[in-house]
Scaffold this active site. Structure first.
Site, PDB file in Angstrom:
ATOM      1  N   ARG A 107       0.883  -1.185   0.000  1.00  0.00           N
ATOM      2  CA  ARG A 107       0.000   0.000   0.000  1.00  0.00           C
ATOM      3  C   ARG A 107       0.907   1.216   0.000  1.00  0.00           C
ATOM      4  NH1 ARG A 107      -5.289   1.383   3.588  1.00  0.00           N
ATOM      5  NH2 ARG A 107      -6.094  -0.037   1.997  1.00  0.00           N
ATOM      6  N   HIS A 134      -7.479   0.945  -6.303  1.00  0.00           N
ATOM      7  CA  HIS A 134      -7.671   0.020  -5.170  1.00  0.00           C
ATOM      8  C   HIS A 134      -8.355  -1.246  -5.706  1.00  0.00           C
ATOM      9  CE1 HIS A 134      -7.829  -1.377  -1.203  1.00  0.00           C
ATOM     10  NE2 HIS A 134      -8.718  -0.583  -0.652  1.00  0.00           N
ATOM     11  N   GLN A 137     -10.192  -3.971  -3.493  1.00  0.00           N
ATOM     12  CA  GLN A 137     -11.480  -3.521  -2.981  1.00  0.00           C
ATOM     13  C   GLN A 137     -12.600  -3.773  -3.998  1.00  0.00           C
ATOM     14  OE1 GLN A 137     -12.189  -1.990   0.160  1.00  0.00           O
ATOM     15  NE2 GLN A 137     -14.202  -2.608  -0.559  1.00  0.00           N
ATOM     16  N   ASP A 225     -17.663   6.856  -1.024  1.00  0.00           N
ATOM     17  CA  ASP A 225     -16.403   6.692  -0.282  1.00  0.00           C
ATOM     18  C   ASP A 225     -16.144   8.019   0.425  1.00  0.00           C
ATOM     19  OD1 ASP A 225     -13.939   5.786   0.632  1.00  0.00           O
ATOM     20  OD2 ASP A 225     -12.916   5.980  -1.297  1.00  0.00           O
ATOM     21  N   CYS A 266     -16.468   1.253   0.829  1.00  0.00           N
ATOM     22  CA  CYS A 266     -15.299   0.413   1.116  1.00  0.00           C
ATOM     23  C   CYS A 266     -14.864   0.505   2.568  1.00  0.00           C
ATOM     24  CB  CYS A 266     -14.149   0.778   0.181  1.00  0.00           C
ATOM     25  SG  CYS A 266     -13.509   2.439   0.426  1.00  0.00           S
ATOM     26  N   ARG A 294     -13.254  -8.916   1.573  1.00  0.00           N
ATOM     27  CA  ARG A 294     -11.842  -8.588   1.333  1.00  0.00           C
ATOM     28  C   ARG A 294     -10.973  -9.798   1.657  1.00  0.00           C
ATOM     29  NH1 ARG A 294     -10.100  -3.375   1.431  1.00  0.00           N
ATOM     30  NH2 ARG A 294      -8.157  -4.335   0.757  1.00  0.00           N
TER      31      ARG A 294
END
Ligand code: CP
Ligand code: NVA
Length: 308
Positions: A107, A134, A137, A225, A266, A294
């Site tokens: 990340r 991402h 996700q 988000d 998310c 996830r």
């Protein structure tokens, strides 16, 4: 060996296979206690480095738990504690880590950092979020949609809010999974035009509609988000909030979607900013299934990377 860096460079058949594997892995664990190994211990003897240059709860814990369930072990590293955060190059870090570990999850900030890590690593690299994307996700989101409603093909997905990294991965997925994607948000925070243009050139049904009520009409899935991502400047907070407030997902806005529409986020969320608590905890919301998935999808992604 394969990298999982972005959705756009992976064959649609492989993406669908990963979702299928994740669904099977999830099913095979039902009835097992949380700590139990998967029966085939697919990562037995494997060590996975999880590198975080930004905070994380879901990505950190789900990757760590997933590796352990598959019989592997993890080393969780913070960018700041590594020489990487003190001047060592990404290329050298990648070459050194490849001598120790079997897989790297990163990340980071810039997409270029991720690509450089993948270029110089001799083990698979997985994108655990960048400023631009991402993909893990979005794979979990599609898995969650299909678990609840069947194939996502031809469905109308509406993104309400900031045109950010998570949206970008949705746009790439729209092409691979053949769903229709509408972005609704302020002109100033609309997605990167390259992302929209690329999707449109490839025949993806992707559009921008600044009026949130018109945009959300007949949506099968509504997604939002945070209004300020980890790489955004906190000094922009007030301006962003003022511009994004009309795009808050609340009961009124959601009432314009299909009556059986799903709601996703998310997480982490700022409750009563981008979405109301009423919506997050309401009957349309599948946010905690999304978070759980996830785990399953990343296990399937790691298997794919090592088997490919
Ligand atoms: N959704 C997500 O990636 O959450 P974390 O930042 O907690 O990992
Ligand atoms: N857009 C958010 C996603 C967090 C998982 C961020 O980048 O901070």
């Amino acid at each position: 060996m394969a990298n999982f860096l972005d959705i756009k460079n992976i064959e649609s058949s492989d993406l669908k296979k990963i979702i299928q594997t994740a669904l099977e892995l999830k099913k095979s664990r039902s009835g097992l206690t949380k700590g139990a190994f998967d029966s085939d211990r697919a990562l037995d003897g494997h060590i996975v480095a999880l590198i975080f240059e930004k905070p994380s709860t879901r990505t950190r814990v789900s990757f760590d738990v997933g590796v352990r369930q598959m019989g592997g072990q993890t080393i969780v590293l913070s960018g700041n504690d590594m020489q990487l955060g003190h001047g060592e190059t990404i290329a050298d870090t990648a070459r050194v880590l490849s001598r120790y570990v079997d897989l790297i999850m990163l990340r980071t900030y810039e997409e270029a950092t991720l690509h450089e890590m993948a270029q110089f690593a001799q083990v698979p690299v997985i994108n655990g979020l960048t400023n631009f994307s991402h993909p893990c996700q979005i794979m979990a989101d599609i898995m969650t949609y299909e678990e609840h409603r069947g194939s996502i093909k031809g469905k109308k997905i509406v993104w309400s809010g900031d045109g950010n990294n998570v949206f970008n991965s949705f746009a790439q997925a729209a092409e691979k999974f053949d769903f229709n994607l509408t972005f609704t948000g302020p002109e100033t925070l609309k997605p990167d035009s390259k992302v929209i243009e690329r999707a449109q050139q490839n025949g993806t049904k992707i559009s921008i509609e600044h009026n949130p009520i018109l945009a959300i009409k007949d949506a099968d899935l509504v997604v939002t988000d945070t209004w300020i991502s980890m790489h955004d400047l906190q000094s922009a907070r007030e301006r962003r909030h003022n511009q994004l407030r009309p795009y808050q997902v609340n009961r009124e806005l959601l009432s314009h979607a299909k009556s059986n529409a799903l709601f996703m986020h998310c997480l982490p969320a700022h409750r009563d900013e981008e979405a109301t608590s009423e919506v997050m905890d309401g009957k349309h919301s599948v946010i905690f299934d999304e978070a759980e998935n996830r785990l399953h999808i990343q296990k399937a992604i790691m298997r794919w990377c090592l088997e490919k």
